[in-house]
Design a protein around this motif. Structure first.
Motif, PDB file in Angstrom:
ATOM      1  N   HIS A  21       0.851  -1.077   0.035  1.00 43.08           N
ATOM      2  CA  HIS A  21      -0.227   0.286  -0.046  1.00 43.08           C
ATOM      3  C   HIS A  21       0.385   1.135   0.284  1.00 43.08           C
ATOM      4  N   TYR A  22       0.781   2.332  -0.964  1.00 47.42           N
ATOM      5  CA  TYR A  22       1.575   3.122  -1.313  1.00 47.42           C
ATOM      6  C   TYR A  22       1.208   4.674  -1.518  1.00 47.42           C
ATOM      7  N   ASP A  23       1.643   5.954  -0.395  1.00 41.53           N
ATOM      8  CA  ASP A  23       0.936   6.634  -0.898  1.00 41.53           C
ATOM      9  C   ASP A  23       0.958   7.612  -2.305  1.00 41.53           C
ATOM     10  N   ALA A  79       2.162   3.276  -6.204  1.00 42.43           N
ATOM     11  CA  ALA A  79       3.122   3.828  -6.268  1.00 42.43           C
ATOM     12  C   ALA A  79       4.101   4.827  -6.621  1.00 42.43           C
ATOM     13  N   SER A  80       4.952   4.955  -6.974  1.00 36.38           N
ATOM     14  CA  SER A  80       5.611   6.493  -7.564  1.00 36.38           C
ATOM     15  C   SER A  80       6.549   5.886  -9.240  1.00 36.38           C
ATOM     16  N   VAL A  81       6.179   4.514  -9.144  1.00 35.75           N
ATOM     17  CA  VAL A  81       7.215   4.793 -10.410  1.00 35.75           C
ATOM     18  C   VAL A  81       7.472   2.380 -10.307  1.00 35.75           C
ATOM     19  N   VAL A  82       6.376   2.491 -11.345  1.00 36.16           N
ATOM     20  CA  VAL A  82       6.508   0.846 -11.058  1.00 36.16           C
ATOM     21  C   VAL A  82       7.720   0.921 -12.573  1.00 36.16           C
ATOM     22  N   GLY A 154      15.159   5.239   1.746  1.00 36.70           N
ATOM     23  CA  GLY A 154      14.256   6.022   2.687  1.00 36.70           C
ATOM     24  C   GLY A 154      13.220   5.145   1.704  1.00 36.70           C
ATOM     25  N   LEU A 155      12.689   4.372   0.903  1.00 42.39           N
ATOM     26  CA  LEU A 155      11.925   4.754  -0.074  1.00 42.39           C
ATOM     27  C   LEU A 155      11.677   2.939   0.407  1.00 42.39           C
ATOM     28  N   ASP A 156      10.536   2.366  -0.104  1.00 39.14           N
ATOM     29  CA  ASP A 156       9.552   1.786  -0.676  1.00 39.14           C
ATOM     30  C   ASP A 156       9.691   0.564  -1.834  1.00 39.14           C
ATOM     31  N   SER A 157       9.280  -0.335  -1.640  1.00 36.87           N
ATOM     32  CA  SER A 157       9.333  -0.772  -2.938  1.00 36.87           C
ATOM     33  C   SER A 157       8.664  -2.703  -2.741  1.00 36.87           C
ATOM     34  N   CYS A 158       8.412  -3.210  -4.259  1.00 35.48           N
ATOM     35  CA  CYS A 158       7.885  -4.665  -3.681  1.00 35.48           C
ATOM     36  C   CYS A 158       7.960  -5.336  -5.471  1.00 35.48           C
ATOM     37  N   ILE A 186       7.238   1.546  -6.967  1.00 35.81           N
ATOM     38  CA  ILE A 186       8.370   1.832  -6.065  1.00 35.81           C
ATOM     39  C   ILE A 186       8.092   3.498  -5.535  1.00 35.81           C
ATOM     40  N   GLY A 187       7.807   3.385  -4.221  1.00 34.05           N
ATOM     41  CA  GLY A 187       7.640   4.431  -3.493  1.00 34.05           C
ATOM     42  C   GLY A 187       7.672   4.881  -2.312  1.00 34.05           C
TER      43      GLY A 187
END
Length: 210
Positions: A21-23, A79-82, A154-158, A186-187
């Motif tokens: 879950h992303y902002d 997410a900001s980018v895939v 400091g980013l998150d990914s999946c 990523i986001g």
């Protein structure tokens, strides 16, 4: 390119989680994405052929097109980018550029270059499994490095394997020389990732032989 975040490696590895879950309001700049991909591209690869190609999906319309292909997984649009990590089935064609520059820099004799290229071309021509195996193996190394780079900043990914690769290739006009390996969202996390357990190393290691 310069980084504004420094992180302890072991802390980075331990903190990386598959965030679902992303902002959706958080946006990475093109420069920030390029820096992540530059780090990903420093991953090791067989013969240094750098078997990866990155398709960075940031446009919201493109994300919406990807959403049903990725089985409706909402991180695709939030997410900001895939980053679609693709493996190059024709990475042997990179050999001349890779080893030619090494020869020009005085780091490799011409004879060694010729021997390496012959070795590569023989493997790609005579071992049917080599092109695909090497494409997937080496692109996967870059994908892992991409996720660690994101966490260090400091980013998150999946990592996402739940998508239809045939539909992806068709929808995004992927050339035949590339095989889809992973999607990496990523986001910034909107909610923390669910903790996941790991088998103890005593259960996963075998010493010397089975």
């Amino acid at each position: 390119m310069t980084s504004t975040v420094k992180a302890d490696f072991f802390e980075t590895v331990r903190e990386r989680r598959a965030v679902k879950h992303y902002d959706a309001s958080y946006k990475l700049s093109e420069q920030e994405i390029m820096e992540l991909l530059e780090i990903a591209g420093s991953a090791p690869s067989a013969w240094n052929l750098q078997h990866w190609k990155f398709l960075a999906i940031t446009d919201q319309a493109a994300k919406q097109k990807l959403l049903p292909i990725a089985n409706g997984q909402k991180q695709v649009v939030d997410a900001s980018v895939v980053v679609a990590v693709l493996g190059n089935l024709q990475a042997n064609r990179n050999a001349e550029a890779v080893f030619g520059s090494a020869v020009q820099a005085g780091m490799m004799p011409e004879e060694i270059k010729a021997n390496l290229i012959n070795q590569i071309e023989s493997a790609y021509a005579n071992i049917p499994t080599v092109p695909r195996d090497e494409a997937i193996r080496n692109a996967s190394l870059a994908a892992m490095q991409l996720m660690l780079a994101a966490r260090a900043k400091g980013l998150d990914s999946c990592p996402m394997g739940g998508y239809n690769p045939g539909q992806f290739v068709e929808a995004f006009n992927v050339p035949e020389q590339y095989v889809p390996v992973l999607l990496v969202a990523i986001g910034k996390a909107a909610t923390p990732a669910r903790p996941s357990g790991r088998f103890p190393v005593s259960q996963t290691v075998v010493w010397n032989h089975f």
